[in-house]
Design a protein around this motif. Structure first.
Motif, PDB file in Angstrom:
ATOM      1  N   ARG A 112      -9.408  -4.215  14.079  1.00 27.48           N
ATOM      2  CA  ARG A 112      -9.407  -3.975  12.643  1.00 27.48           C
ATOM      3  C   ARG A 112     -10.824  -4.180  12.109  1.00 27.48           C
ATOM      4  NH1 ARG A 112      -4.893  -7.180   9.629  1.00 27.48           N
ATOM      5  NH2 ARG A 112      -6.211  -8.928  10.261  1.00 27.48           N
ATOM      6  N   TRP A 152     -10.257  -3.315   1.366  1.00 27.19           N
ATOM      7  CA  TRP A 152      -9.529  -2.481   2.324  1.00 27.19           C
ATOM      8  C   TRP A 152     -10.131  -2.665   3.712  1.00 27.19           C
ATOM      9  CZ3 TRP A 152      -5.252   0.402   1.039  1.00 27.19           C
ATOM     10  CH2 TRP A 152      -5.015   0.608  -0.315  1.00 27.19           C
ATOM     11  N   TRP A 198      -2.454 -10.020   2.811  1.00 28.04           N
ATOM     12  CA  TRP A 198      -2.516  -8.687   3.421  1.00 28.04           C
ATOM     13  C   TRP A 198      -1.298  -7.859   3.065  1.00 28.04           C
ATOM     14  CZ3 TRP A 198      -6.626  -6.998   6.387  1.00 28.04           C
ATOM     15  CH2 TRP A 198      -7.561  -7.970   6.772  1.00 28.04           C
ATOM     16  N   ARG A 228      -9.299  -1.269   7.968  1.00 28.20           N
ATOM     17  CA  ARG A 228      -8.589  -0.240   8.727  1.00 28.20           C
ATOM     18  C   ARG A 228      -8.597  -0.596  10.209  1.00 28.20           C
ATOM     19  NH1 ARG A 228     -12.809   4.903   8.055  1.00 28.20           N
ATOM     20  NH2 ARG A 228     -14.505   4.038   9.334  1.00 28.20           N
ATOM     21  N   CYS A 267      -2.808   0.242  -3.856  1.00 24.88           N
ATOM     22  CA  CYS A 267      -2.346  -1.092  -3.439  1.00 24.88           C
ATOM     23  C   CYS A 267      -1.883  -1.816  -4.690  1.00 24.88           C
ATOM     24  CB  CYS A 267      -3.467  -1.842  -2.752  1.00 24.88           C
ATOM     25  SG  CYS A 267      -3.098  -3.585  -2.395  1.00 24.88           S
ATOM     26  N   TYR A 318      -4.583   1.780   7.263  1.00 27.86           N
ATOM     27  CA  TYR A 318      -5.407   1.153   6.235  1.00 27.86           C
ATOM     28  C   TYR A 318      -4.629   0.005   5.589  1.00 27.86           C
ATOM     29  CZ  TYR A 318      -9.018   4.674   6.606  1.00 27.86           C
ATOM     30  OH  TYR A 318     -10.041   5.466   7.079  1.00 27.86           O
ATOM     31  N   TYR A 319      -5.286  -1.144   5.525  1.00 27.18           N
ATOM     32  CA  TYR A 319      -4.677  -2.348   4.971  1.00 27.18           C
ATOM     33  C   TYR A 319      -5.399  -2.792   3.703  1.00 27.18           C
ATOM     34  CZ  TYR A 319      -2.569  -2.812   9.616  1.00 27.18           C
ATOM     35  OH  TYR A 319      -1.869  -2.590  10.785  1.00 27.18           O
ATOM     36  N   CYS A 320      -4.616  -3.105   2.715  1.00 25.64           N
ATOM     37  CA  CYS A 320      -5.139  -3.739   1.512  1.00 25.64           C
ATOM     38  C   CYS A 320      -5.185  -5.242   1.748  1.00 25.64           C
ATOM     39  CB  CYS A 320      -4.223  -3.407   0.339  1.00 25.64           C
ATOM     40  SG  CYS A 320      -4.727  -4.107  -1.242  1.00 25.64           S
ATOM     41  N   GLU A 359       0.832  -1.197   0.000  1.00 21.46           N
ATOM     42  CA  GLU A 359       0.000   0.000   0.000  1.00 21.46           C
ATOM     43  C   GLU A 359       0.873   1.256   0.000  1.00 21.46           C
ATOM     44  OE1 GLU A 359      -1.946  -2.825   3.147  1.00 21.46           O
ATOM     45  OE2 GLU A 359       0.066  -2.192   2.525  1.00 21.46           O
ATOM     46  N   GLN A 404       1.084  -4.365   4.251  1.00 25.06           N
ATOM     47  CA  GLN A 404       1.699  -3.983   5.519  1.00 25.06           C
ATOM     48  C   GLN A 404       0.999  -2.803   6.173  1.00 25.06           C
ATOM     49  OE1 GLN A 404       2.741  -2.905   2.638  1.00 25.06           O
ATOM     50  NE2 GLN A 404       3.082  -0.716   2.972  1.00 25.06           N
ATOM     51  N   GLY A 405       0.147  -2.109   5.428  1.00 22.51           N
ATOM     52  CA  GLY A 405      -0.614  -0.995   5.975  1.00 22.51           C
ATOM     53  C   GLY A 405       0.000   0.353   5.664  1.00 22.51           C
TER      54      GLY A 405
END
Length: 124
Positions: free
Chosen positions: A45, A36, A114, A38, A22, A94-96, A6, A116-117
């Motif tokens: 999460r 996504w 996932w 968060r 991403c 925020y994570y993809c 990301e 890494q954010g």
């Protein structure tokens, strides 16, 4: 093996906009459900949005509907999250995420891949 990276997180004022990206490597996203999540400080999460194959189905949590837009560019192996009218409560990492399987709802979706954010901070 698919890997996600990301980018695009930043500090932005309330009412501002950001676009997260991403990028996937090690495989094509055209066969993947992309989404996504968060995680805000001190909170679990949470699912934010996801898009199914060929953009056939898109799902958002209520708190971001009308403000956030997920999109995918399969040619670039990239998924985007356009965030408008940002609020302080949108502050989070925020994570993809990606998976090959759908689920009955986003809150029950458990992606196996996932990123890494990236940090998004909404503050004046």
């Amino acid at each position: 093996q698919v890997q996600l990276v990301e980018s695009g997180g930043a500090v932005v004022q309330p009412g501002g906009s950001l676009r997260l990206s991403c990028v996937a490597s090690g495989g094509t996203i055209s066969r993947l459900i992309m989404g996504w999540f968060r995680q805000a400080p001190g909170k679990e999460r949470e699912f934010v949005t996801r898009v199914a194959w060929a953009d056939s189905i898109i799902e958002y949590i209520d708190s971001v509907k009308g403000r956030f837009t997920i999109s995918r560019d399969n040619a670039k192996n990239t998924v985007y999250l356009q965030m408008n009218s940002l609020k302080p409560e949108d502050t989070a990492v925020y994570y993809c995420a990606a998976d090959w399987s759908w689920s009955i709802s986003g809150s029950r979706w458990s992606p196996r891949v996932w990123g890494q954010g990236t940090q998004v901070t909404v503050s004046s």
